[in-house]
Every structure is written in C-alpha cells, then in structure tokens.
Scaffold this active site. Structure first.
Site, PDB file in Angstrom:
ATOM      1  N   ASP A 118      -5.253   2.537   2.785  1.00 44.45           N
ATOM      2  CA  ASP A 118      -6.058   1.609   3.570  1.00 44.45           C
ATOM      3  C   ASP A 118      -6.164   2.159   4.985  1.00 44.45           C
ATOM      4  O   ASP A 118      -5.142   2.333   5.666  1.00 44.45           O
ATOM      5  CB  ASP A 118      -5.422   0.224   3.618  1.00 44.45           C
ATOM      6  CG  ASP A 118      -5.848  -0.658   2.455  1.00 44.45           C
ATOM      7  OD1 ASP A 118      -6.598  -0.165   1.591  1.00 44.45           O
ATOM      8  OD2 ASP A 118      -5.420  -1.824   2.396  1.00 44.45           O
ATOM      9  N   ASP A 178      -1.403  -2.935  -4.117  1.00 45.21           N
ATOM     10  CA  ASP A 178      -2.691  -3.191  -3.482  1.00 45.21           C
ATOM     11  C   ASP A 178      -3.463  -1.884  -3.387  1.00 45.21           C
ATOM     12  O   ASP A 178      -3.895  -1.343  -4.390  1.00 45.21           O
ATOM     13  CB  ASP A 178      -2.488  -3.852  -2.117  1.00 45.21           C
ATOM     14  CG  ASP A 178      -3.792  -4.373  -1.528  1.00 45.21           C
ATOM     15  OD1 ASP A 178      -4.527  -5.066  -2.256  1.00 45.21           O
ATOM     16  OD2 ASP A 178      -4.074  -4.065  -0.364  1.00 45.21           O
ATOM     17  N   ASP A 205       0.829  -1.192   0.000  1.00 41.90           N
ATOM     18  CA  ASP A 205       0.000   0.000   0.000  1.00 41.90           C
ATOM     19  C   ASP A 205       0.876   1.259   0.000  1.00 41.90           C
ATOM     20  O   ASP A 205       2.031   1.233   0.420  1.00 41.90           O
ATOM     21  CB  ASP A 205      -0.899   0.031   1.239  1.00 41.90           C
ATOM     22  CG  ASP A 205      -1.790  -1.190   1.347  1.00 41.90           C
ATOM     23  OD1 ASP A 205      -2.373  -1.574   0.319  1.00 41.90           O
ATOM     24  OD2 ASP A 205      -1.902  -1.748   2.452  1.00 41.90           O
ATOM     25  N   ARG A 212     -13.078   0.690  -4.704  1.00 40.20           N
ATOM     26  CA  ARG A 212     -12.761   1.343  -3.426  1.00 40.20           C
ATOM     27  C   ARG A 212     -12.432   2.826  -3.640  1.00 40.20           C
ATOM     28  O   ARG A 212     -11.312   3.275  -3.402  1.00 40.20           O
ATOM     29  CB  ARG A 212     -11.609   0.643  -2.703  1.00 40.20           C
ATOM     30  CG  ARG A 212     -11.916  -0.810  -2.378  1.00 40.20           C
ATOM     31  CD  ARG A 212     -10.794  -1.470  -1.607  1.00 40.20           C
ATOM     32  NE  ARG A 212     -11.071  -2.881  -1.390  1.00 40.20           N
ATOM     33  CZ  ARG A 212     -10.214  -3.756  -0.869  1.00 40.20           C
ATOM     34  NH1 ARG A 212      -9.012  -3.333  -0.495  1.00 40.20           N
ATOM     35  NH2 ARG A 212     -10.535  -5.012  -0.721  1.00 40.20           N
TER      36      ARG A 212
END
Length: 692
Positions: free
Chosen positions: A206, A202, A180, A253
C-alpha cells in the site's frame, strides 16, 4: 534533463551512472558468465581454491552498491536517489527484537535478515526509519506473520530480497485484520525489489498519502485479494515506477493507481490461473486524475486487464493480452518516462519467462562477498578449459565450500560418471552451448552391471550417470543420459538404469534433458527423516518404466515427459513411482505435457512404490493442468507389489488432451479447494528456486 513543466516545479536529475546488469538476467548468471582466471588444464586444485579465496576477500558483494532505478532514482525533496543504509553499519538479525531495534534507529543501517522471523503479534507492522536497507540474506530472509510501515517523511529506504508472508486469517476484505506486507504513508524515495509477497490479510503493498519517488521491481506478488494499491489522496503528486513484477493469483489492485501524477508500468506479468479459488476482477487500473504509461507488459487470463476512469489518462504501448476478457482501455495524454530516467524494455513476448526466472529473492543478494562471488571452473574435452572431465572439476571444489561454484561445461559428449558428494554444496553444472543438446554427460551402468573391483553389482541407485548428494545443487542447459542397452544385455539381471539421482535438498534443474528407459530419474532424499526438495522446470524427461521415482518432494513444472517404447518395441509402462513418506509431499506435475511415440492407452501415470515393503509410506503423485496424450490409460493409476494405489495419494486436476478424463472412483480429481493446497509454492515451502 527533465521538463520542468511536467514535474511541478521540483528540481529533478537523472540518477548517477551505475554499472548495469543485463536486462532480466539475475546477478548470479552475470557473475557465472565471467570466466575464471588462471591457467587451463594444468591448474591444480590448491591454486583454484587459493584464487577463489583471494577473490572473495578482495571483492565486496555487488548488491552492497546497488541503487534504485526508476522514479526512486530521481534526485528530489533533498534526497539524492535511493541507496538505503549504504555507508552505515551492516548488522545481521535473526529475531524480531533485533529487527525492530535497528529498523527504528536514527542512524543508517544495512539490516541483513538471515532467518525466518515470526512476528508477534500476528499482523504487526514494524516501523522503519529513514536511511535503511532491509535485505534478506540469500533466500533465507523471511518476515512471517507481519510486515513493515513507513510513515510521514520517512525516506531513502530499501526493502529487498525478502519473503513477507502469512497474515491472512481466512477472510478476504477482513477489516479486523488490516495487515499489509509493506505500507507507506507519506514516505518518499523507497525501493521495493526482489521480494516474494504473499498471503497477507489486506494489501501486499500500500503506497498512500502522497508517498512518492517509489520503484517496485522484480517482486512476486501472489495468493492475495489486494496486491498493490496506490493513492488514497486528493493530491496529484506521487511518482512511481513499477516494472518486472509477477502478479499471480491476485484478485484486485494489480495495481490500482488513484490520483497519481506519473505512474510508469512496464514489463510486468499479470497471470490469473484458470480454475483456482482466486479470480481476477481487474488488472492495471488508472483512477481519478492519474497519468499512467503502460508498456510491454504481458496479461495472461485476466478479466478487465486494463481499465481507466473517465478522468484518468492511460497510454498503452506494446502490451500482450492472452486469454483476457472484459475491459481493455486507454486514452488521453500521459507523459514521457525518459524525461525522468533511462530504462530499457524487454520484449513483451519474453516477459513471462524473464519475470518467472528473475523475480523474488536471489541467492546472491544479501550474502557476504565470499558467498556472492561465484567461482567458475571450466570444463572442455579438447583441453581448452581448466579440466577435461566434469568429475575433475567437481573434485576441485573445496570441501564444505560456503559459496556457489559454477562448473561451466563446454559443448561435447562427456562419457563419465559424475558424483557431487554431500560435503560440496552450492554447485552448479551448466552447459555453455546454445542448446541443452550441445553438452551431454552419458554412461551406461545398470543395476545388474558388475563393479570393476568385483565387489558386486551397482544396484539401482548406484547405476546413476550423475549422482547429486549435496544440497543447493543446480543443473542447467545440458543433457544427462543413461544409454544402457537392454536389447544387448538380456542375460543381465537388473535393467534399472538411472540417468540422474538426487539425494539432497533444494535441487534446481532448469532446461535439462534427462534420458533413459527404466528408472531414468531417481528423486530421493539423503535419509528417510531428511527433506529432499527438487524443482525441475523447462525440461524433458524420457523413459518407460517408473522413470520418475523416489521419496523426494518434487515439482516437475512446465516440462515434457516423453514416453518411450520398451527394448523389444512394445508399448507399456508407468510415468511415476513415488515412495513418499507419510505427512510429506510427493510428486507434483504441473502445467506439463505427457506424450511420446507409443501405443494408445498403454501407459499409467503412476503406481505406489512402498520401498522395502514399508506399509507406513504414503506415496503421492498429483498431475494438474497438464496435457496428456492418448497414450495414457483411462484408468491412469495402478497397484504395485501388493499395495493398492487407492490407499495412497494419487489425483488429477484440470488436465486436458486425449488422455485426460472425467472424475470417477478410478480417476480421482481434486476439488478447487483441494487444488489450492497442491500448488508449486506449497510444495516448495520456504524455498524459492533461484538461478545461479
């Protein structure tokens, strides 16, 4: 004051008052709007320089006192808002070892990242301790091949003004490379602001495991599968504000919010560009028991732009949906964000332009007081400014100036030649009128014009009305013209007449008009082995023969190329004549319009200019996702001086309009995979043009 029933018993307060910037306007533009102190036209160069130096010493950089807005500004959990490492030492880092040393330290630090730091091993997430500001120095701070991790209890952290990129290993959803840009597990009071996050294996961001009191603002999140996930917990405790972010070419997302107590999203721009290798599956998503308020955001081309679970509450207000499809949902009762903090909404219709110009790293953040404080020199023909000519103001810029100097030119027509020499970087010439037509710099030299001293003619490059040889130059809100009259000068040998010549790197041209006929805009480099990147946007360029030409790596973005008739009333000409070096990028015309009052099928999009007969050159023009008028020939590329265009790099991609056409051997089109490698960000590399 906050309503205690909505905040689960925690004592919250609004953030302490700070001096606000104008909504959506970068700090540098606010500074540039402030008139310089001192006399008017009688000010001498030494006085200007002395005042500039004194101001630099006296003023601390504005970014040093910036604090978070939104939920990150709320006093809770023993933390009074989010201010990062303010009060601690300021250190500058250029290596991974130094970055990790200070990021993991127990004491507060302001950590200025002043270089592109390659992270080893790829994917390593540097652990960040509490009370830290990690800030890029202008646009030079980059984390390449890694990211940051904030663990349980870490608080009061600012991650700002950085480019974090390139851990992507070639496979979406690759769990072997779960890397991330910023991962937070149980942290609180975090401000993520003005970053450029892209191409990570990824997630770009997050926020997990009850991480709360987070504000994510003015970031560009692009070229990724998963942009921003929030939640991964059964608890419903997290509070987040997400505003003025640009989600571009991200599949999912955007964000996805799972079991979030208060998710406030406003003035975000979600853009899915048609025909690329990344296709959105959904936009904003409220899941579980999330309460979400979504205001004045702009959704462009997204599938399923807004969706919610049956258990979630999602309130929509004032959003714009353009070219979207699929689910667009709302329902339930959420919360009132103004119970927690003050904020101001931009109009939803303005969001694309505000966000495009305002997101990502700023040249004025993370720099020293001298660099952050732009000096402003004023020019006015009537004597009401410090100078009456633009060149006089350029002359007043000190040699090797370390910081931005804005030359604010009041409305009027300035018939003069302007040259910004190579030893005067960081100069902005900005018209102050209400329109780019109000401030005009104009002259009429041509290649064959005799020099006044009798030493010969100017030549093509020497004919320029405005010549820029200094890096990090910007021009804004003005017109630059070469009004050489071909009809009256038929006896003159050499009718090339340049309006603007650039021979520098990182040249940003925004909201300008560049007028001429033959060879209007020369985009060059300082030398064959020197880079020369140019970004022109929201602008107009007019001409007829090779009117965008040179060896620079240049993007013409969301602009209009206006075709003109020749001096004798005939139609016919060439838009581009690149002379690109091999293994470099040439001209990219992106999402622009090519039109003009000329005959149908009379203009070529380009031809290869092998300057000096150099066969080693590899000229390149790509025209993509643009509107082409009927003036463009059905075979839009042609040879030049014995060199075949088919031996060089000329292509189109998804153009529209009557001048567009199907792919053929005489009209090459890029495939989707090829087009993914010919985008604006690829052309500009590590440079993010920033208005200042």
């Amino acid at each position: 004051m906050a309503r205690m029933t909505e905040i689960r018993g925690r004592t919250l307060h609004r953030r302490r008052s700070t001096a606000p910037l104008m909504a959506g306007v970068p700090l540098a533009l606010v500074l540039a709007a402030t008139p310089a102190s001192g006399d008017v036209s009688g000010v001498v160069e030494e006085g200007v320089q002395a005042r500039a130096a004194a101001a630099a010493v006296a003023a601390a950089p504005a970014w040093a006192s910036d604090v978070a807005d939104g939920f990150a500004s709320v006093d809770a959990l023993g933390q009074d808002g989010t201010y990062g490492g303010r009060g601690g030492r300021t250190v500058t880092v250029r290596t991974q070892a130094d970055l990790e040393k200070y990021a993991t330290a127990a004491e507060p630090y302001v950590i200025v990242v002043a270089a592109a730091i390659d992270i080893n091993p790829v994917g390593r997430e540097i652990r960040v301790a509490s009370d830290k500001t990690i800030v890029g120095s202008g646009t030079s701070g980059q984390i390449v091949g890694g990211g940051f991790f904030l663990g349980e209890g870490v608080h009061n952290v600012i991650i700002r003004n950085l480019t974090i990129r390139d851990t992507y290993q070639g496979t979406w959803n690759d769990k072997d490379h779960d890397f991330d840009a910023v991962q937070m597990d149980g942290a609180h009071h975090v401000w993520i602001d003005h970053n450029n996050l892209r191409s990570m294996a990824d997630g770009l961001i997050d926020s997990r495991k009850d991480t709360t009191y987070v504000t994510v603002s003015w970031n560009r999140l692009s070229n990724n599968n998963k942009a921003f996930g929030i939640g991964w917990t059964e608890n419903v405790t997290a509070d987040l504000t997400i505003h003025h972010n640009w989600f571009q070419e991200v599949e999912q997302r955007n964000p996805s919010a799972d079991n979030i107590a208060h998710a406030h999203l406003y003035n975000n721009y979600l853009e899915d560009v048609a025909g690329t290798g990344i296709n959105s599956s959904y936009g904003n998503y409220a899941r579980g028991r999330t309460k979400m308020v979504l205001e004045n955001s702009y959704f462009q081309g997204f599938r399923n732009p807004v969706q919610k679970d049956g258990t979630a509450a999602l309130v929509q207000r004032g959003n714009v949906f353009s070219g979207t499809s699929g689910r667009n949902e709302s329902g339930g009762t959420a919360f009132d964000p103004k119970s927690y903090y003050d904020y101001t909404l931009d109009a939803a219709a303005d969001v694309p332009s505000v966000v495009r110009s305002g997101t990502g790293p700023r040249s004025t953040i993370g720099t020293t007081a001298a660099a952050a404080s732009a000096t402003t020199l004023t020019v006015a023909k009537d004597g009401s400014g410090q100078y009456t000519t633009v060149q006089a103001a350029v002359n007043a810029v000190p040699a090797n100036n370390p910081s931005r100097v804005v030359i604010a030119v009041r409305p009027g027509t300035y018939r003069e030649l302007v040259k910004v020499p190579s030893n005067k970087p960081h100069v902005t010439i900005r018209g102050t009128g209400g329109s780019r037509n109000d401030t005009v710099i104009v002259y009429n030299n041509a290649a064959g014009t005799q020099k006044p001293d009798g030493s010969g003619t100017y030549g093509t490059s020497g004919s320029a009305t405005v010549a820029v040889e200094a890096d990090d130059f910007q021009a804004r809100n003005l017109t630059i013209t070469n009004d050489f009259d071909e009809a009256r000068n038929q006896s003159l040998s050499g009718h090339q007449a340049v309006a603007l010549r650039t021979a520098a790197d990182k040249v940003f041209l925004d909201s300008v008009i560049v007028n001429g006929d033959q060879d209007t805009l020369l985009l060059d480099t300082a030398a064959k082995d020197r880079p020369g990147r140019v970004y022109l946007t929201n602008s107009y360029v007019t001409g007829n023969v090779d009117f965008v030409f040179g060896r620079a790596t240049a993007v013409i973005d969301r602009s209009v190329l206006t075709l003109k008739k020749r001096w004798d009333g005939s139609s016919g000409g060439y838009v581009t004549a690149p002379s690109t070096a091999a293994n470099r990028k040439g001209f990219l015309i992106n999402r622009s319009t090519v039109n003009g009052d000329v005959s149908a099928s009379s203009f070529y999009l380009g031809r290869p200019w092998h300057a000096g007969g150099d066969a080693a050159l590899d000229p390149q023009t790509t025209v993509r996702e643009s509107t082409l008028s009927a003036a463009i020939k059905s075979t839009p590329w042609t040879d030049m001086s014995g060199f075949s265009w088919k031996d060089d790099r000329f292509a189109e991609y998804r153009n529209t309009g009557p001048g567009s056409g199907a792919a053929s051997s005489n009209r090459p089109h890029l495939t989707d995979s090829q087009a993914a490698g010919q985008e604006v960000a690829v052309w500009l590399g590590d440079w993010t043009p920033t208005a200042s």
